[in-house]
Design a protein around this motif. Structure first.
Motif, PDB file in Angstrom:
ATOM      1  N   GLU A   1      56.210   8.332  61.730  1.00 20.56           N
ATOM      2  CA  GLU A   1      56.966   7.154  61.295  1.00 20.56           C
ATOM      3  C   GLU A   1      57.908   6.640  62.372  1.00 20.56           C
ATOM      4  OE1 GLU A   1      59.650   5.489  57.577  1.00 20.56           O
ATOM      5  OE2 GLU A   1      58.387   7.266  57.330  1.00 20.56           O
ATOM      6  N   GLU A   2      58.596   7.532  63.063  1.00 23.79           N
ATOM      7  CA  GLU A   2      59.527   7.107  64.104  1.00 23.79           C
ATOM      8  C   GLU A   2      58.808   6.340  65.206  1.00 23.79           C
ATOM      9  OE1 GLU A   2      62.697   9.077  67.290  1.00 23.79           O
ATOM     10  OE2 GLU A   2      61.954  10.265  65.603  1.00 23.79           O
ATOM     11  N   LYS A   3      57.595   6.796  65.550  1.00 22.27           N
ATOM     12  CA  LYS A   3      56.831   6.125  66.590  1.00 22.27           C
ATOM     13  C   LYS A   3      56.357   4.752  66.123  1.00 22.27           C
ATOM     14  CE  LYS A   3      55.327  10.412  68.793  1.00 22.27           C
ATOM     15  NZ  LYS A   3      54.184  11.266  69.182  1.00 22.27           N
ATOM     16  N   ILE A   4      55.892   4.672  64.882  1.00 24.07           N
ATOM     17  CA  ILE A   4      55.456   3.389  64.351  1.00 24.07           C
ATOM     18  C   ILE A   4      56.622   2.409  64.289  1.00 24.07           C
ATOM     19  CG2 ILE A   4      54.631   2.229  62.250  1.00 24.07           C
ATOM     20  CD1 ILE A   4      52.818   4.631  61.764  1.00 24.07           C
ATOM     21  N   ALA A   5      57.780   2.897  63.893  1.00 22.68           N
ATOM     22  CA  ALA A   5      58.963   2.038  63.750  1.00 22.68           C
ATOM     23  C   ALA A   5      59.379   1.395  65.067  1.00 22.68           C
ATOM     24  CB  ALA A   5      60.119   2.844  63.169  1.00 22.68           C
ATOM     25  N   SER A   6      58.997   2.015  66.194  1.00 20.92           N
ATOM     26  CA  SER A   6      59.394   1.491  67.512  1.00 20.92           C
ATOM     27  C   SER A   6      58.389   0.490  68.075  1.00 20.92           C
ATOM     28  CB  SER A   6      59.552   2.651  68.498  1.00 20.92           C
ATOM     29  OG  SER A   6      58.279   3.240  68.787  1.00 20.92           O
ATOM     30  N   ALA A   7      57.311   0.202  67.338  1.00 16.25           N
ATOM     31  CA  ALA A   7      56.223  -0.620  67.862  1.00 16.25           C
ATOM     32  C   ALA A   7      56.452  -2.113  67.633  1.00 16.25           C
ATOM     33  CB  ALA A   7      54.911  -0.206  67.212  1.00 16.25           C
ATOM     34  N   ASP A   8      55.823  -2.916  68.490  1.00 18.73           N
ATOM     35  CA  ASP A   8      55.717  -4.359  68.251  1.00 18.73           C
ATOM     36  C   ASP A   8      54.400  -4.679  67.547  1.00 18.73           C
ATOM     37  OD1 ASP A   8      58.140  -5.274  69.673  1.00 18.73           O
ATOM     38  OD2 ASP A   8      57.115  -4.412  71.413  1.00 18.73           O
TER      39      ASP A   8
ATOM     40  N   ASN B   1      42.043  -4.271  51.537  1.00 19.72           N
ATOM     41  CA  ASN B   1      42.954  -3.659  52.497  1.00 19.72           C
ATOM     42  C   ASN B   1      44.082  -4.594  52.920  1.00 19.72           C
ATOM     43  OD1 ASN B   1      41.748  -0.864  53.340  1.00 19.72           O
ATOM     44  ND2 ASN B   1      40.002  -2.243  53.162  1.00 19.72           N
ATOM     45  N   TYR B   2      43.884  -5.892  52.744  1.00 18.56           N
ATOM     46  CA  TYR B   2      44.965  -6.817  53.061  1.00 18.56           C
ATOM     47  C   TYR B   2      46.196  -6.552  52.198  1.00 18.56           C
ATOM     48  CZ  TYR B   2      41.558  -9.633  55.691  1.00 18.56           C
ATOM     49  OH  TYR B   2      40.624 -10.076  56.595  1.00 18.56           O
ATOM     50  N   LYS B   3      45.971  -6.086  50.979  1.00 17.49           N
ATOM     51  CA  LYS B   3      47.081  -5.857  50.053  1.00 17.49           C
ATOM     52  C   LYS B   3      47.902  -4.624  50.421  1.00 17.49           C
ATOM     53  CE  LYS B   3      44.628  -7.988  46.181  1.00 17.49           C
ATOM     54  NZ  LYS B   3      44.074  -7.788  44.805  1.00 17.49           N
ATOM     55  N   THR B   4      47.378  -3.797  51.283  1.00 21.48           N
ATOM     56  CA  THR B   4      48.090  -2.574  51.670  1.00 21.48           C
ATOM     57  C   THR B   4      48.959  -2.759  52.899  1.00 21.48           C
ATOM     58  OG1 THR B   4      46.368  -1.711  53.151  1.00 21.48           O
ATOM     59  CG2 THR B   4      46.119  -1.253  50.787  1.00 21.48           C
ATOM     60  N   GLY B   5      48.821  -3.903  53.555  1.00 22.33           N
ATOM     61  CA  GLY B   5      49.629  -4.141  54.746  1.00 22.33           C
ATOM     62  C   GLY B   5      48.829  -4.316  56.016  1.00 22.33           C
ATOM     63  N   ILE B   6      47.506  -4.175  55.946  1.00 24.40           N
ATOM     64  CA  ILE B   6      46.671  -4.473  57.106  1.00 24.40           C
ATOM     65  C   ILE B   6      46.562  -5.987  57.223  1.00 24.40           C
ATOM     66  CG2 ILE B   6      44.332  -4.347  58.043  1.00 24.40           C
ATOM     67  CD1 ILE B   6      44.115  -1.554  56.862  1.00 24.40           C
ATOM     68  N   ASP B   7      46.948  -6.539  58.364  1.00 23.55           N
ATOM     69  CA  ASP B   7      46.987  -7.987  58.539  1.00 23.55           C
ATOM     70  C   ASP B   7      45.645  -8.571  58.977  1.00 23.55           C
ATOM     71  OD1 ASP B   7      49.955  -8.558  58.149  1.00 23.55           O
ATOM     72  OD2 ASP B   7      49.996  -6.970  59.652  1.00 23.55           O
TER      73      ASP B   7
ATOM     74  N   GLU C   1      47.565   3.996  54.966  1.00 26.76           N
ATOM     75  CA  GLU C   1      48.807   4.755  54.969  1.00 26.76           C
ATOM     76  C   GLU C   1      49.664   4.371  56.183  1.00 26.76           C
ATOM     77  OE1 GLU C   1      49.866   6.532  52.518  1.00 26.76           O
ATOM     78  OE2 GLU C   1      48.013   6.243  51.410  1.00 26.76           O
ATOM     79  N   VAL C   2      49.016   4.164  57.316  1.00 22.50           N
ATOM     80  CA  VAL C   2      49.720   3.702  58.511  1.00 22.50           C
ATOM     81  C   VAL C   2      50.315   2.313  58.259  1.00 22.50           C
ATOM     82  CG1 VAL C   2      49.354   2.904  60.885  1.00 22.50           C
ATOM     83  CG2 VAL C   2      48.415   5.100  60.145  1.00 22.50           C
TER      84      VAL C   2
END
Length: 399
Positions: free
Chosen positions: A282-289, A336-342, A310-311
């Motif tokens: 999570e910490e690594k994902i939080a730092s991403a653009d 999958n769009y509903k889960t946050g995949i753009d 989940e990612v």
């Protein structure tokens, strides 16, 4: 721009680390100086043990056991130390996975989890304090009965004679279950199972009907397997007063979740939640653009606990865009769009056979990542140009 890439395995093709390397190669072709963080991720299936051992600097131990079709196979498990506890890690895919079942023998009525039980016994012999088991990519649907036999459970027929259960269909011959010879050490050890939380043993959405066809079962065999697992659930209820039919995770790995729950005193967990305890991302994902994730197949089942979604759920906590690439894009992928995949796309570049696609997979994964980054850069340039035009217009009084 910082890009975090989270890979999972492409079943029977590339493991999570191989996919990660391919993604990294594509990113470096785009820009050798791009800030990246590449995270091979596992969901309890292929590569689970090796990934945990790499993070925890544990030891891999090889052992010959009975494979899914009854032959001897060389499998493995891992052991690492955390605090003052020794923890064993077992991956069912490394002993009874689909890739270990020859293509001409793929029939879940006839494949067994016996070797999983042998690995559990080996871990007990090593006097570990805890066992972590990854359920995924299975080639079996015996409800964990094979494993249970290796642990000392006896399945009896109407004449109280022992039956060797060597596949899901043999469960129909069982009249009762005897646990008096079950290894007593199981009562004093913690066993945690990373599994697909949405998989249940019985019913219309039971493991036989959902996954039986993927493991080689014809329609009539699916119904036979469904009946066998329902009968198995009734036997467990009679013997142990546990109704396992619809417990979350009971259908994991062809019902191995049920066997572990009923006979090994195990606790079942949503696989991503448990794995996140050992592989912190999570910490690594939080730092991403930008987050790019990869999965062998993206379809209606992906939102049910698979790595891309989940990612994406983590990334959306920080409003970070997520793009997924997949070997195949199947029915219901739009969910999958509903889960946050753009956005998502297949890596396949032209009509090819499955064998050709698997051969090209590594290159095409890299090509897909490079293409994504080029398209994202175009978008950034357009946004920058629009901002400069707006600033210029404001300066000269046009806006």
């Amino acid at each position: 721009m910082k890009v975090v890439m989270v890979s999972s395995g492409f079943k029977e093709c590339l493991d999570a680390e191989e996919v990660a390397n391919a993604m990294k190669n594509g990113a470096m072709r785009f820009d050798p100086f791009l800030k990246t963080d590449v995270i091979p991720m596992v969901d309890g299936g292929e590569g689970f043990v090796k990934a945990i051992m790499k993070v925890k600097k544990g030891e891999l131990i090889h052992k010959e056991v009975i494979g899914p079709v009854g032959d001897k196979v060389l499998s493995y498990y891992g052991i690492f130390t955390e605090g003052n506890k020794r923890i064993a890690v077992i991956e069912m895919a490394a002993v009874a996975g689909l890739k270990m079942v020859p293509s001409d023998q793929r029939n879940p009525l006839k494949t067994s989890t016996y070797g999983v039980g042998e690995l559990i016994m080996a871990a007990l012999d090593m006097e570990v304090d805890k066992i972590l088991i990854g359920c995924g990519d299975s080639g079996t649907s015996d409800g964990g009965a094979g494993m249970a036999q290796a642990l000392g459970v006896r399945f009896l027929n109407d004449n109280q004679r022992i039956i060797k259960v060597r596949g899901g269909e043999d469960l129909l011959k069982v009249a009762s279950i005897d646990t008096t010879c079950l290894d007593k050490r199981l009562q004093n050890i913690s066993i945690e199972v990373a599994c697909n939380w949405t998989n249940v043993l019985c019913g219309d959405k039971g493991v036989a009907r959902v996954f039986g066809p993927q493991k080689g079962a014809a329609p009539e065999e699916v119904e036979k397997l469904s009946d066998a697992l329902e009968h198995y659930a009734a036997l467990i209820e009679d013997a142990m007063s546990i109704n396992v039919r619809y417990i979350p995770g009971s259908g994991a790995s062809g019902g191995l979740g049920t066997g572990l729950l009923a006979f090994a005193n195990a606790k079942l967990f949503p696989r991503f939640d448990l794995i996140m305890h050992f592989i912190q991302i999570e910490e690594k994902i939080a730092s991403a653009d930008l987050v790019i994730t990869a999965e062998g197949s993206l379809d209606a089942q992906t939102p049910n606990g698979k790595i891309p979604c989940e990612v994406a759920r983590i990334a959306k906590k920080y409003s970070i865009p997520v793009i997924a690439i997949a070997g195949t894009v199947g029915k219901g992928a739009e969910l999958n769009y509903k889960t946050g995949i753009d956005a998502f796309s297949s890596i396949i570049q032209k009509p090819v056979t499955l064998e050709q696609a698997m051969f090209k997979a590594s290159k095409w994964i890299g090509d897909s990542v490079e293409s994504i980054l080029r398209q994202v850069t175009i978008g950034l340039k357009m946004a920058d140009r629009k901002e400069r035009v707006f600033a210029y217009g404001k300066k000269v009084g046009q806006v």
